[in-house]
Motif scaffolding. Structure first.
Motif, PDB file in Angstrom:
ATOM      1  N   MET A   1     -79.916  77.335  -9.447  1.00 16.18           N
ATOM      2  CA  MET A   1     -80.846  76.960  -8.399  1.00 16.18           C
ATOM      3  C   MET A   1     -81.310  75.521  -8.634  1.00 16.18           C
ATOM      4  SD  MET A   1     -81.199  79.366  -6.213  1.00 16.18           S
ATOM      5  CE  MET A   1     -80.528  81.038  -6.139  1.00 16.18           C
ATOM      6  N   MET A   2     -81.016  74.649  -7.686  1.00 17.08           N
ATOM      7  CA  MET A   2     -81.302  73.231  -7.839  1.00 17.08           C
ATOM      8  C   MET A   2     -82.493  72.850  -6.958  1.00 17.08           C
ATOM      9  SD  MET A   2     -78.557  72.624  -9.744  1.00 17.08           S
ATOM     10  CE  MET A   2     -77.659  71.082  -9.663  1.00 17.08           C
ATOM     11  N   LEU A   3     -83.548  72.348  -7.591  1.00 12.18           N
ATOM     12  CA  LEU A   3     -84.765  71.970  -6.875  1.00 12.18           C
ATOM     13  C   LEU A   3     -84.715  70.498  -6.473  1.00 12.18           C
ATOM     14  CD1 LEU A   3     -87.674  72.381  -5.863  1.00 12.18           C
ATOM     15  CD2 LEU A   3     -88.445  71.906  -8.210  1.00 12.18           C
ATOM     16  N   ASN A   4     -84.915  70.258  -5.196  1.00 12.45           N
ATOM     17  CA  ASN A   4     -85.022  68.907  -4.649  1.00 12.45           C
ATOM     18  C   ASN A   4     -86.355  68.757  -3.931  1.00 12.45           C
ATOM     19  OD1 ASN A   4     -81.901  67.689  -4.547  1.00 12.45           O
ATOM     20  ND2 ASN A   4     -82.007  69.913  -4.454  1.00 12.45           N
ATOM     21  N   VAL A   5     -86.891  67.551  -3.973  1.00 11.85           N
ATOM     22  CA  VAL A   5     -88.092  67.214  -3.206  1.00 11.85           C
ATOM     23  C   VAL A   5     -87.650  66.388  -2.012  1.00 11.85           C
ATOM     24  CG1 VAL A   5     -90.316  66.041  -3.240  1.00 11.85           C
ATOM     25  CG2 VAL A   5     -89.508  67.235  -5.291  1.00 11.85           C
ATOM     26  N   VAL A   6     -87.896  66.896  -0.814  1.00 14.80           N
ATOM     27  CA  VAL A   6     -87.486  66.182   0.395  1.00 14.80           C
ATOM     28  C   VAL A   6     -88.285  64.888   0.509  1.00 14.80           C
ATOM     29  CG1 VAL A   6     -87.327  66.276   2.916  1.00 14.80           C
ATOM     30  CG2 VAL A   6     -86.850  68.321   1.532  1.00 14.80           C
ATOM     31  N   ALA A   7     -87.582  63.806   0.847  1.00 13.64           N
ATOM     32  CA  ALA A   7     -88.201  62.481   0.950  1.00 13.64           C
ATOM     33  C   ALA A   7     -88.192  62.000   2.397  1.00 13.64           C
ATOM     34  CB  ALA A   7     -87.455  61.493   0.068  1.00 13.64           C
ATOM     35  N   ASP A   8     -88.991  60.975   2.638  1.00 12.57           N
ATOM     36  CA  ASP A   8     -89.006  60.272   3.917  1.00 12.57           C
ATOM     37  C   ASP A   8     -89.565  61.150   5.043  1.00 12.57           C
ATOM     38  OD1 ASP A   8     -88.440  58.100   5.729  1.00 12.57           O
ATOM     39  OD2 ASP A   8     -86.844  57.495   4.360  1.00 12.57           O
TER      40      ASP A   8
ATOM     41  N   GLU B   1     -82.849  62.170  -9.540  1.00  9.85           N
ATOM     42  CA  GLU B   1     -81.810  61.404  -8.848  1.00  9.85           C
ATOM     43  C   GLU B   1     -82.172  61.299  -7.372  1.00  9.85           C
ATOM     44  OE1 GLU B   1     -77.797  62.505 -11.435  1.00  9.85           O
ATOM     45  OE2 GLU B   1     -78.192  63.536  -9.532  1.00  9.85           O
ATOM     46  N   ALA B   2     -81.937  60.141  -6.784  1.00  8.10           N
ATOM     47  CA  ALA B   2     -82.233  59.905  -5.373  1.00  8.10           C
ATOM     48  C   ALA B   2     -80.978  60.120  -4.536  1.00  8.10           C
ATOM     49  CB  ALA B   2     -82.762  58.488  -5.178  1.00  8.10           C
ATOM     50  N   TYR B   3     -81.141  60.778  -3.382  1.00  4.62           N
ATOM     51  CA  TYR B   3     -80.068  60.988  -2.414  1.00  4.62           C
ATOM     52  C   TYR B   3     -80.581  60.550  -1.046  1.00  4.62           C
ATOM     53  CZ  TYR B   3     -77.567  63.392  -6.075  1.00  4.62           C
ATOM     54  OH  TYR B   3     -76.920  63.669  -7.256  1.00  4.62           O
ATOM     55  N   ARG B   4     -79.861  59.618  -0.406  1.00  3.98           N
ATOM     56  CA  ARG B   4     -80.362  58.930   0.777  1.00  3.98           C
ATOM     57  C   ARG B   4     -79.511  59.206   2.015  1.00  3.98           C
ATOM     58  NH1 ARG B   4     -80.685  52.812  -0.470  1.00  3.98           N
ATOM     59  NH2 ARG B   4     -82.539  52.848   0.873  1.00  3.98           N
ATOM     60  N   PRO B   5     -79.998  58.811   3.185  1.00  2.73           N
ATOM     61  CA  PRO B   5     -79.169  58.912   4.393  1.00  2.73           C
ATOM     62  C   PRO B   5     -77.919  58.031   4.259  1.00  2.73           C
ATOM     63  CG  PRO B   5     -81.466  58.450   4.927  1.00  2.73           C
ATOM     64  CD  PRO B   5     -81.336  58.286   3.465  1.00  2.73           C
ATOM     65  N   ASN B   6     -76.840  58.422   4.872  1.00  2.21           N
ATOM     66  CA  ASN B   6     -75.571  57.681   4.806  1.00  2.21           C
ATOM     67  C   ASN B   6     -75.049  57.548   3.379  1.00  2.21           C
ATOM     68  OD1 ASN B   6     -75.699  57.155   7.651  1.00  2.21           O
ATOM     69  ND2 ASN B   6     -77.171  55.511   7.220  1.00  2.21           N
TER      70      ASN B   6
ATOM     71  N   ALA C   1     -83.015  63.121   3.435  1.00  2.00           N
ATOM     72  CA  ALA C   1     -83.009  62.502   2.116  1.00  2.00           C
ATOM     73  C   ALA C   1     -83.825  63.363   1.154  1.00  2.00           C
ATOM     74  CB  ALA C   1     -83.590  61.093   2.165  1.00  2.00           C
ATOM     75  N   ALA C   2     -83.501  63.275  -0.117  1.00  2.00           N
ATOM     76  CA  ALA C   2     -84.207  64.109  -1.096  1.00  2.00           C
ATOM     77  C   ALA C   2     -84.045  63.529  -2.494  1.00  2.00           C
ATOM     78  CB  ALA C   2     -83.681  65.547  -1.064  1.00  2.00           C
ATOM     79  N   VAL C   3     -84.859  64.057  -3.419  1.00  2.00           N
ATOM     80  CA  VAL C   3     -84.794  63.678  -4.830  1.00  2.00           C
ATOM     81  C   VAL C   3     -84.531  64.944  -5.641  1.00  2.00           C
ATOM     82  CG1 VAL C   3     -86.059  62.733  -6.796  1.00  2.00           C
ATOM     83  CG2 VAL C   3     -86.362  61.724  -4.518  1.00  2.00           C
ATOM     84  N   LEU C   4     -83.446  64.947  -6.392  1.00  2.18           N
ATOM     85  CA  LEU C   4     -83.098  66.077  -7.251  1.00  2.18           C
ATOM     86  C   LEU C   4     -83.885  65.995  -8.546  1.00  2.18           C
ATOM     87  CD1 LEU C   4     -81.249  68.513  -8.072  1.00  2.18           C
ATOM     88  CD2 LEU C   4     -79.647  66.794  -8.974  1.00  2.18           C
TER      89      LEU C   4
END
Length: 257
Positions: A136-143, A97-102, A149-152
């Motif tokens: 424990m939730m792993l996210n990859v930081v994006a941008d 899942e993508a999580y973005r600024p704003n 911003a990050a991707v879960l």
């Protein structure tokens, strides 16, 4: 005068053991006679049918930092099919899942805090947080650094280290329930919040490695973000590999991209 009676049975000349052995040897050499299970017979036998299992992707190189320095909405589908490796455990990413600024569903909406600081770090770093005090939730930081911003990583399929995965998950199964859910992925990798800020593009520790691109991708709204604005609740920022059972619920909200 001819005497009638039962006919005399024909007589066959018996071959000597030596001649019989020579005859068998000639036939074996010519391929006319092969004993079952003999090397010659096994060599000519058709190969056994392959087992119907998912293909194991080749383990590729570590991805460069630049791969992650893009918008989370671009990075998310690009992570599908890539591999996560920690010690002997290798997982193939099947759902994100993508999580973005704003984004009213992104942790970055709170600004930089002790908990959320990693999500504002450089692209390609890990952001691991504790959810509900359990997972424990792993996210990859994006941008780029400072964007927030990050991707879960929502689901994976096992590539290697199955016994370790089962032990960490306390589940002796090979079914998708083993890894379909972000908390399950974090548990299978043995993660804690100490892994936050770890660069995923460096050898050793926790890595993201290259892997084959999926043939098809599904998209749909993200899961469990009812608190967000209606616009962001409905945004199709969830991505999954089409045709794999290694996807978390709900599946009926996913559609071909």
């Amino acid at each position: 005068m001819t005497t009638t009676g039962a006919p005399t049975p024909p007589r066959f000349k018996r071959s000597s053991p030596r001649k019989k052995s020579q005859l068998i040897s000639r036939r074996l050499a010519s391929g006319k006679t092969e004993a079952a299970g003999s090397p010659a017979a096994l060599a000519r036998a058709p190969p056994p049918a392959p087992l119907e299992v998912d293909a194991v992707p080749p383990i590729g190189r570590a991805l460069p930092r630049e791969f992650f320095e893009v918008d989370a909405l671009d990075l998310a589908p690009r992570l599908l099919g890539k591999l996560l490796r920690r010690d002997e455990v290798v997982l193939r990413i099947t759902e994100v899942e993508a999580y973005r600024p704003n984004d009213s569903a992104c942790h970055g909406r709170f600004g930089i805090t002790a908990r959320t600081a990693p999500v504002f770090g450089p692209g390609g770093h890990a952001y691991v947080y504790l959810c509900y005090g359990l997972h424990m939730m792993l996210n990859v930081v994006a941008d780029m650094e400072g964007v927030g911003a990050a991707v879960l990583i929502r689901s994976c399929s096992p590539v290697s280290g199955l016994e370790t995965i089962q032990r960490r998950r306390n589940q002796q199964t090979e079914k998708p329930v083993l890894l379909t859910g972000p908390g399950k992925v974090g548990q299978a990798l043995g993660l804690s919040t100490d892994w936050s800020n770890h660069p995923l593009y460096t050898p050793g520790g926790l890595e993201v490695l290259d892997g084959p691109e999926p043939e098809g991708i599904l998209v749909g709204p993200r899961v469990g973000i009812e608190y967000a604005s209606p616009e962001h609740v409905a945004a199709p920022w969830r991505f999954a590999i089409a045709g794999t059972p290694w996807i978390s619920a709900p599946k009926n909200t996913l559609r071909p991209r």
